[in-house]
Enzyme design. Structure first.
Site, PDB file in Angstrom:
ATOM      1  N   CYS A 120       0.815  -1.224   0.000  1.00 14.46           N
ATOM      2  CA  CYS A 120       0.000   0.000   0.000  1.00 14.46           C
ATOM      3  C   CYS A 120       0.846   1.270   0.000  1.00 14.46           C
ATOM      4  O   CYS A 120       0.608   2.195  -0.783  1.00 14.46           O
ATOM      5  CB  CYS A 120      -0.961  -0.005   1.185  1.00 14.46           C
ATOM      6  SG  CYS A 120      -0.171   0.012   2.817  1.00 14.46           S
TER       7      CYS A 120
ATOM      8  N   HIS B  87      -2.338   0.997   6.855  1.00 19.60           N
ATOM      9  CA  HIS B  87      -2.757   1.012   5.450  1.00 19.60           C
ATOM     10  C   HIS B  87      -2.883   2.455   4.978  1.00 19.60           C
ATOM     11  O   HIS B  87      -3.159   3.370   5.771  1.00 19.60           O
ATOM     12  CB  HIS B  87      -4.092   0.275   5.288  1.00 19.60           C
ATOM     13  CG  HIS B  87      -4.457   0.003   3.857  1.00 19.60           C
ATOM     14  ND1 HIS B  87      -3.659  -0.749   3.004  1.00 19.60           N
ATOM     15  CD2 HIS B  87      -5.539   0.387   3.112  1.00 19.60           C
ATOM     16  CE1 HIS B  87      -4.235  -0.812   1.817  1.00 19.60           C
ATOM     17  NE2 HIS B  87      -5.364  -0.131   1.852  1.00 19.60           N
TER      18      HIS B  87
ATOM     19  N   HIS C 170      -6.117   2.157  -3.923  1.00 17.29           N
ATOM     20  CA  HIS C 170      -5.127   1.617  -2.991  1.00 17.29           C
ATOM     21  C   HIS C 170      -4.675   0.227  -3.434  1.00 17.29           C
ATOM     22  O   HIS C 170      -5.297  -0.410  -4.296  1.00 17.29           O
ATOM     23  CB  HIS C 170      -5.707   1.564  -1.575  1.00 17.29           C
ATOM     24  CG  HIS C 170      -6.883   0.643  -1.425  1.00 17.29           C
ATOM     25  ND1 HIS C 170      -7.026  -0.234  -0.386  1.00 17.29           N
ATOM     26  CD2 HIS C 170      -8.002   0.449  -2.193  1.00 17.29           C
ATOM     27  CE1 HIS C 170      -8.156  -0.901  -0.496  1.00 17.29           C
ATOM     28  NE2 HIS C 170      -8.769  -0.504  -1.591  1.00 17.29           N
TER      29      HIS C 170
END
Length: 392
Positions: free
Chosen positions: A268, A329, A341
């Site tokens: 990520c 994240h 993402h």
């Protein structure tokens, strides 16, 4: 009676040693917390042992200030002190403490073995600092300060050699997937694969090709349609929300790879880092580091002030002092409560329950929105050629 006195003396001696060991351990911990709070970007691996009346400090660190303070504090506690700490870069490296990545992607691992966790990657043309060598492995530090072990992939240089290399004109690969070939022909045999962000030295041009040289001396030809001279590239970069989002869209579908920071696979934060790198910006490596950069836009779940290009962070909130916040994240806001993402693969999700792309899992762990655009030059947001590794 003598036996009792002896045993009491032994007990008090043991307690004294235990107290001293606890004291020096506390000093080591305090110095680490002060100077090396993040072990991903600095090394602090120090332990203390005691032999008779001598305290021995062993281990290694990259932080000279931390080392100096530890020696002063330890010296005030103990009359006999043996310093066996290695300051990195290791002295046995001599002047060869720099290098440049020569493969399209160089893999960094947590430990010097192939079975160890992949923690990050370095791109071709990236300058790195060499901290130590163990067998065929080198411990290196990348321009974002991240530290890991790499086998091969690095052309070792002295600082003057690196400075000379960095002054040579370069091209940057702008296509997310490309290759160099042995002749200026489209059907020539490849020299290597290339990915976006790779930088090579220009030796000349032939028709529709740049003639290039690798850091390790290999030569090849790159299609002009896949690359730009770095000066022209930087002048043409538009650091806008629209441009950030368009670049992010172009990476759609690339598989998730833990530790990946290239179009071959990304995690990520590797995704957000790569998107911004292709706009001339170096971000910190991990989501839990990136969250400390930029301007706070929201931490309540109100996206009315969010703009395309902002970073959204997700994780676990702090729990009344019982547990600390965990940022695990990150994604890029694209507008209309949607974000893109890397999770399984790079794709779009939504924070709106009425949206068919609603991502309930991440909506429930949203933490905050941070703005990068307009904050260049603040901590953790740096132009590539302002970085100390690139400009030397």
């Amino acid at each position: 009676m003598r036996k009792t006195v002896f045993l009491l003396g032994l007990v008090f001696s043991t307690l004294s040693v235990m107290s001293q060991n606890s004291e020096i351990s506390s000093v080591i911990k305090r110095v680490k917390e002060k100077y090396v709070p993040d072990s991903r970007v600095e090394i602090w691996d120090i332990v203390a042992t005691q032999r008779e009346d001598t305290v021995i400090l062993k281990g290694e660190t990259t932080n000279r200030d931390a080392y100096d303070e530890l020696i002063v504090q330890a010296g005030s506690l103990y009359g006999q002190l043996k310093d066996s700490i290695r300051l990195l870069p290791a002295s046995e490296l001599g002047d060869a403490t720099w290098g440049v990545i020569y493969n399209s992607v160089g893999t960094l691992r947590a430990q010097p073995r192939y079975g160890s966790e992949l923690v990050s990657q370095g791109l071709l043309g990236m300058p790195v600092r060499i901290l130590e060598k163990r067998d065929g492995w080198r411990r290196i530090q990348t321009p974002d300060q991240y530290i890991g072990w790499i086998n091969g992939s690095v052309k070792v240089m002295t600082k003057p050699e690196l400075e000379e290399y960095l002054q040579k004109p370069k091209v940057i690969i702008t296509a997310f997937s490309s290759q160099s070939v042995s002749k200026p022909k489209h059907d020539a045999f490849p020299v290597s694969d290339l990915v976006a962000g790779n930088m090579l030295t220009i030796k000349g041009t032939q028709g529709k090709f740049y003639q290039v040289e690798y850091p390790d001396g290999r030569e090849g030809y790159v299609r002009k349609s896949d690359a730009l001279e770095t000066g022209k590239w930087l002048k043409g970069v538009e650091l806008t929300g629209e441009s950030i989002v368009n670049t992010a869209y172009r990476l759609t579908g690339i598989p998730y790879l833990w530790g990946g920071t290239s179009p071959k696979g990304m995690d990520c934060s590797g995704f957000t880092k790569t998107v911004y790198f292709m706009h001339g910006i170096i971000l910190a490596r991990d989501a839990s580091q990136q969250v400390h950069s930029g301007k706070l836009i929201d931490d309540q779940g109100d996206f009315s002030g969010a703009l395309p290009g902002d970073l959204l962070f997700f994780g676990t909130k702090a729990n009344d002092g019982k547990s600390k916040e965990r940022v695990i994240h990150v994604g890029i806001y694209i507008g209309h409560n949607r974000f893109i993402h890397a999770s399984d693969y790079i794709h779009i999700g939504s924070l709106d329950p009425d949206d068919p792309l609603y991502d309930e899992f991440n909506a429930n762990r949203y933490l905050r929105t941070k703005r990068i655009i307009g904050e260049v030059g603040t901590p953790g947001i740096e132009r590539i050629f302002d970085n100390e590794f690139y400009k030397q």
